[in-house]
Design a protein around this motif. Structure first.
Motif, PDB file in Angstrom:
ATOM      1  N   TYR A   1       0.835  -1.196   0.000  1.00  0.00           N
ATOM      2  CA  TYR A   1       0.000   0.000   0.000  1.00  0.00           C
ATOM      3  C   TYR A   1       0.867   1.242   0.000  1.00  0.00           C
ATOM      4  CZ  TYR A   1      -4.514  -2.157   0.470  1.00  0.00           C
ATOM      5  OH  TYR A   1      -5.656  -2.837   0.219  1.00  0.00           O
ATOM      6  N   HIS A   2       0.519   2.161  -0.816  1.00  0.00           N
ATOM      7  CA  HIS A   2       1.231   3.427  -0.835  1.00  0.00           C
ATOM      8  C   HIS A   2       0.197   4.536  -0.707  1.00  0.00           C
ATOM      9  CE1 HIS A   2       4.543   1.103  -2.433  1.00  0.00           C
ATOM     10  NE2 HIS A   2       3.722   0.613  -3.336  1.00  0.00           N
ATOM     11  N   SER A   3       0.683   5.679  -0.340  1.00  0.00           N
ATOM     12  CA  SER A   3      -0.248   6.795  -0.211  1.00  0.00           C
ATOM     13  C   SER A   3      -0.920   7.098  -1.547  1.00  0.00           C
ATOM     14  CB  SER A   3       0.480   8.028   0.295  1.00  0.00           C
ATOM     15  OG  SER A   3       1.486   8.381  -0.636  1.00  0.00           O
ATOM     16  N   LYS A   4      -0.227   6.778  -2.639  1.00  0.00           N
ATOM     17  CA  LYS A   4      -0.777   7.109  -3.947  1.00  0.00           C
ATOM     18  C   LYS A   4      -1.769   6.074  -4.464  1.00  0.00           C
ATOM     19  CE  LYS A   4       2.651  10.197  -5.770  1.00  0.00           C
ATOM     20  NZ  LYS A   4       3.748  10.406  -6.699  1.00  0.00           N
ATOM     21  N   THR A   5      -1.875   4.932  -3.790  1.00  0.00           N
ATOM     22  CA  THR A   5      -2.752   3.899  -4.306  1.00  0.00           C
ATOM     23  C   THR A   5      -3.791   3.453  -3.294  1.00  0.00           C
ATOM     24  OG1 THR A   5      -1.193   2.216  -3.605  1.00  0.00           O
ATOM     25  CG2 THR A   5      -1.011   2.975  -5.873  1.00  0.00           C
ATOM     26  N   LYS A   6      -3.794   4.050  -2.124  1.00  0.00           N
ATOM     27  CA  LYS A   6      -4.688   3.514  -1.091  1.00  0.00           C
ATOM     28  C   LYS A   6      -6.157   3.772  -1.391  1.00  0.00           C
ATOM     29  CE  LYS A   6      -2.860   5.653   2.514  1.00  0.00           C
ATOM     30  NZ  LYS A   6      -2.502   6.639   3.567  1.00  0.00           N
ATOM     31  N   HIS A   7      -6.443   4.673  -2.320  1.00  0.00           N
ATOM     32  CA  HIS A   7      -7.841   4.981  -2.612  1.00  0.00           C
ATOM     33  C   HIS A   7      -8.433   4.062  -3.670  1.00  0.00           C
ATOM     34  CE1 HIS A   7      -5.327   6.936  -5.541  1.00  0.00           C
ATOM     35  NE2 HIS A   7      -6.334   6.785  -6.374  1.00  0.00           N
ATOM     36  N   ILE A   8      -7.631   3.204  -4.299  1.00  0.00           N
ATOM     37  CA  ILE A   8      -8.138   2.383  -5.407  1.00  0.00           C
ATOM     38  C   ILE A   8      -9.224   1.437  -4.900  1.00  0.00           C
ATOM     39  CG2 ILE A   8      -7.525   0.613  -7.097  1.00  0.00           C
ATOM     40  CD1 ILE A   8      -4.822   1.978  -7.381  1.00  0.00           C
ATOM     41  N   ASP A   9     -10.324   1.431  -5.588  1.00  0.00           N
ATOM     42  CA  ASP A   9     -11.490   0.695  -5.124  1.00  0.00           C
ATOM     43  C   ASP A   9     -11.250  -0.815  -5.143  1.00  0.00           C
ATOM     44  OD1 ASP A   9     -13.948   0.281  -4.169  1.00  0.00           O
ATOM     45  OD2 ASP A   9     -15.045   1.115  -5.870  1.00  0.00           O
ATOM     46  N   VAL A  10     -11.946  -1.479  -4.228  1.00  0.00           N
ATOM     47  CA  VAL A  10     -11.757  -2.918  -4.031  1.00  0.00           C
ATOM     48  C   VAL A  10     -11.869  -3.707  -5.329  1.00  0.00           C
ATOM     49  CG1 VAL A  10     -12.588  -4.914  -2.778  1.00  0.00           C
ATOM     50  CG2 VAL A  10     -12.787  -2.658  -1.756  1.00  0.00           C
ATOM     51  N   GLN A  11     -12.870  -3.374  -6.160  1.00  0.00           N
ATOM     52  CA  GLN A  11     -13.116  -4.190  -7.350  1.00  0.00           C
ATOM     53  C   GLN A  11     -11.900  -4.247  -8.266  1.00  0.00           C
ATOM     54  OE1 GLN A  11     -15.774  -2.543 -10.259  1.00  0.00           O
ATOM     55  NE2 GLN A  11     -15.843  -0.583  -9.216  1.00  0.00           N
ATOM     56  N   TYR A  12     -11.085  -3.153  -8.229  1.00  0.00           N
ATOM     57  CA  TYR A  12      -9.954  -3.123  -9.140  1.00  0.00           C
ATOM     58  C   TYR A  12      -8.779  -3.960  -8.661  1.00  0.00           C
ATOM     59  CZ  TYR A  12     -12.768   0.294 -11.446  1.00  0.00           C
ATOM     60  OH  TYR A  12     -13.805   0.887 -12.085  1.00  0.00           O
ATOM     61  N   HIS A  13      -8.879  -4.484  -7.438  1.00  0.00           N
ATOM     62  CA  HIS A  13      -7.812  -5.377  -6.974  1.00  0.00           C
ATOM     63  C   HIS A  13      -8.030  -6.807  -7.440  1.00  0.00           C
ATOM     64  CE1 HIS A  13      -5.807  -2.286  -4.852  1.00  0.00           C
ATOM     65  NE2 HIS A  13      -6.826  -2.029  -4.070  1.00  0.00           N
ATOM     66  N   PHE A  14      -9.049  -7.007  -8.254  1.00  0.00           N
ATOM     67  CA  PHE A  14      -9.347  -8.325  -8.805  1.00  0.00           C
ATOM     68  C   PHE A  14      -8.130  -8.906  -9.514  1.00  0.00           C
ATOM     69  CE2 PHE A  14     -10.999 -10.860 -12.410  1.00  0.00           C
ATOM     70  CZ  PHE A  14     -11.634 -11.842 -11.699  1.00  0.00           C
TER      71      PHE A  14
END
Lengths: 414, 193
Positions: free
Chosen positions: A353-366
């Motif tokens: 996790y980075h400060s620049k990616t922590k907002h990425i929505d759950v679905q996109y971690h598929f």
């Protein structure tokens, strides 16, 4: 081959009454009505009833229905295999044994009235050509392309090399602003022209996917620049009307598939909403089998994020393709997807996790899950070699023809 | 110097031009008549110093036919112009009336063969739906009429949900599946029929 009077084979479940048909009212029984037993053409449930009838019949013959496409059936007898694909009344049979294909045809003809029982030359308006010695198969829509060129009076237009040239940026800014402009545009059949292009795109022409994807956005209020762009796509098709997909295998590779994907993104490509466009293409035996371009649902804050979301879109399709193959007894290992963003690959491979990616929505971690499960391999590819580049952005004609060739879109061999 | 930045105003000009040529012509004509009436005597004296009028072409200026509004519409009109009859009456009155009738009899025979319906008393409280004949000339690849076809269709739009129909979804094969199998067939040298 196809089935004659298809829908009349379907049995009705509901009680439906119909007036006697015009010109054939039975004498002396004028007041009687028809209580329908079969699904006539025009009834809402006719296609469903026909499908039900066919499904029951074919499964009765020992065929298995694919769970991932309910219109694909197959049967394995030792090392002999037969596939059947149904499209309403049209069907295609594939198999490595002439005898069982012939058997099935006999059974089908016995049950239904069949037509066109020879080798398949057409399916859904796509022409099938083969060179079996070279294990080559071409799929093109040149007849359809000629028809739409004539329909929109573009048959004498001057051909161009790319559907959308570099530098043409379409936006809502170019939509008509005055009433006069709007009236002028109302004379132009924008929606039907784009619709006609779309059918070609969906069937055999991923090379115009980028253009069609953009033109689709202005369906409700097209402007003059948008119409010019539509005409340019027609001009491109005019120069490449006999182009289509070409698949080719190498002998000795039987049973093992090698699907290979490309994914790319055009960051903040949409000038109006600043959303990015994902694009992917999956190749099998030298030709594209599945492709898509899609405007992302949310604004991506960085190219990494946009590429990461695109990788998720691609891996969703990848999972389906893999399942479809294995459900049909075909062997397909983890599918390699080429992506030109090193940072997106790192992000997908390392659940950090980075400060620049922590907002990425759950679905996109598929995509991350898929990589962990070893269903997807996300591999770095040079931008210059990324075929999906031509799906998401305007590229030079050299790059365009290169991408087109990698997708297996070739002209007919003279 | 060349200006390469040209904007073609296709649609707008097409509409204007049809009206324009007439009016300016009329005005020009009237002016000329007035002039000739009043200045007719002086004409001979003033002839010398007057600069000779620029010779203008007398050819009537017109937009090429392909830019006229009617051509614009017909250029893009979708090809719906078939001459197939729309009603039973039209079919019977047309010169192919006999062939259409045969086609209808064929279709009825097919319906009876398939036992499409039973004739019954009209049930109370139910409104029977209508039907319609659809006529279509089937042509071969060269555009020659191959067959006269009449199809009886039910007017499904008057069906009532829950009474006349329930679920109506029906799947079709995905194009991707078709392409995947064609690709496999090419590589593994399968029969495709």
């Amino acid at each position: 081959m196809d089935v004659k009077t298809t829908f009349l084979h379907g049995d009705l479940e509901e009680e439906i009454y119909m007036k006697q048909p015009e010109g054939f009212v039975v004498k002396g029984k004028k007041e009687l009505v028809c209580k329908l037993k079969k699904s006539l053409y025009g009834l809402k449930q006719s296609p469903r009833m026909w499908y039900h009838k066919f499904d029951t019949f074919i499964r009765g013959l020992g065929f298995t229905r694919s769970k991932d496409d309910h219109c694909v059936y197959f049967k394995l007898i030792g090392d002999r295999v037969i596939y059947l694909v149904l499209y309403v009344d049209d069907m295609l049979l594939f198999g490595n044994d002439k005898e069982i294909i012939q058997d099935l045809k006999t059974q089908l003809s016995f049950k239904f009235d069949m037509k066109g029982l020879g080798a398949a030359n057409y399916i859904l308006g796509m022409e099938i050509k083969r060179d079996r010695a070279k294990r080559k198969l071409w799929l093109n829509q040149r007849k359809y392309v000629e028809i739409i060129l004539q329909r929109f009076n573009m048959q004498d237009s001057k051909p161009v090399k790319v559907p959308i040239p570099i530098g043409v940026r379409l936006s809502a800014e170019q939509c008509p602003k005055t009433q006069e402009e709007e009236e002028d545009m109302s004379l132009v059949p924008y929606a039907s022209a784009v619709g006609s292009l779309m059918y070609a795109m969906v069937c055999t022409r991923p090379d115009i996917a980028h253009a069609v994807g953009i033109l689709n956005r202005f369906m409700s209020k097209p402007g003059k620049e948008h119409w010019t762009a539509v005409k340019r796509v027609f001009r491109y098709l005019h120069g490449t009307s006999d182009y289509g997909l070409c698949y080719q295998g190498r002998p000795g590779l039987d049973k093992v598939l090698d699907i290979h994907g490309f994914v790319d993104v055009d960051w903040a490509e949409d000038l109006d909403q600043r959303r990015s466009t994902s694009g992917y293409v999956f190749n099998l035996f030298g030709g594209a089998v599945s492709w898509m371009i899609k405007k992302q649902f949310v604004v991506a804050l960085s190219t990494t994020e946009a590429e990461y979301m695109a990788a998720t879109h691609a891996s969703k399709e990848e999972v389906w393709l893999q399942r479809l193959c294995s459900s049909m007894g075909l062997v397909q290992g983890a599918i390699r997807i080429d992506c030109d963003s090193q940072s997106a690959i790192f992000l997908a491979n390392n659940p950090a996790y980075h400060s620049k990616t922590k907002h990425i929505d759950v679905q996109y971690h598929f995509v991350m899950d898929m990589i962990e499960d070893r269903k997807v391999l996300l591999v770095k590819v040079d931008t210059l070699k990324n075929t999906a580049d031509a799906l998401t952005k305007s590229v030079s004609s050299e790059k365009f023809s290169l991408c087109r060739e990698v997708m297996g879109i070739l002209g007919l061999e003279k | 110097m060349y200006n390469r930045d040209v904007v073609f105003r296709e649609v707008k000009d097409v509409i204007k031009h049809e009206v324009q040529p007439k009016e300016p012509m009329m005005i020009e004509f009237e002016v000329k008549e007035e002039e000739s009436d009043s200045v007719v005597e002086e004409e001979s004296e003033d002839e010398e110093p007057q600069t000779p009028a620029v010779r203008r072409s007398v050819r009537e200026r017109r937009q090429p036919e392909r830019y006229s509004p009617s051509a614009f519409y017909s250029n893009f009109a979708l090809s719906v112009t078939d001459d197939d009859p729309r009603t039973v009456k039209e079919a019977m009155d047309s010169k192919d009336g006999k062939l259409w009738k045969e086609a209808m009899v064929d279709e009825m025979a097919s319906l009876h063969k398939n036992e499409a319906w039973d004739l019954v008393e009209s049930p109370a409280g139910r409104k029977p739906i209508g039907s319609k004949w659809v006529f279509k000339k089937k042509t071969n690849a060269k555009g020659k009429v191959k067959k006269y076809k009449a199809r009886l269709v039910a007017k499904g739009y008057s069906q009532v949900s829950g009474i006349d129909f329930g679920d109506i979804f029906s799947p079709v094969a995905k194009v991707t599946s078709i392409k995947l199998l064609l690709s496999v067939a090419a590589a593994f040298d399968f029969e495709v029929e």
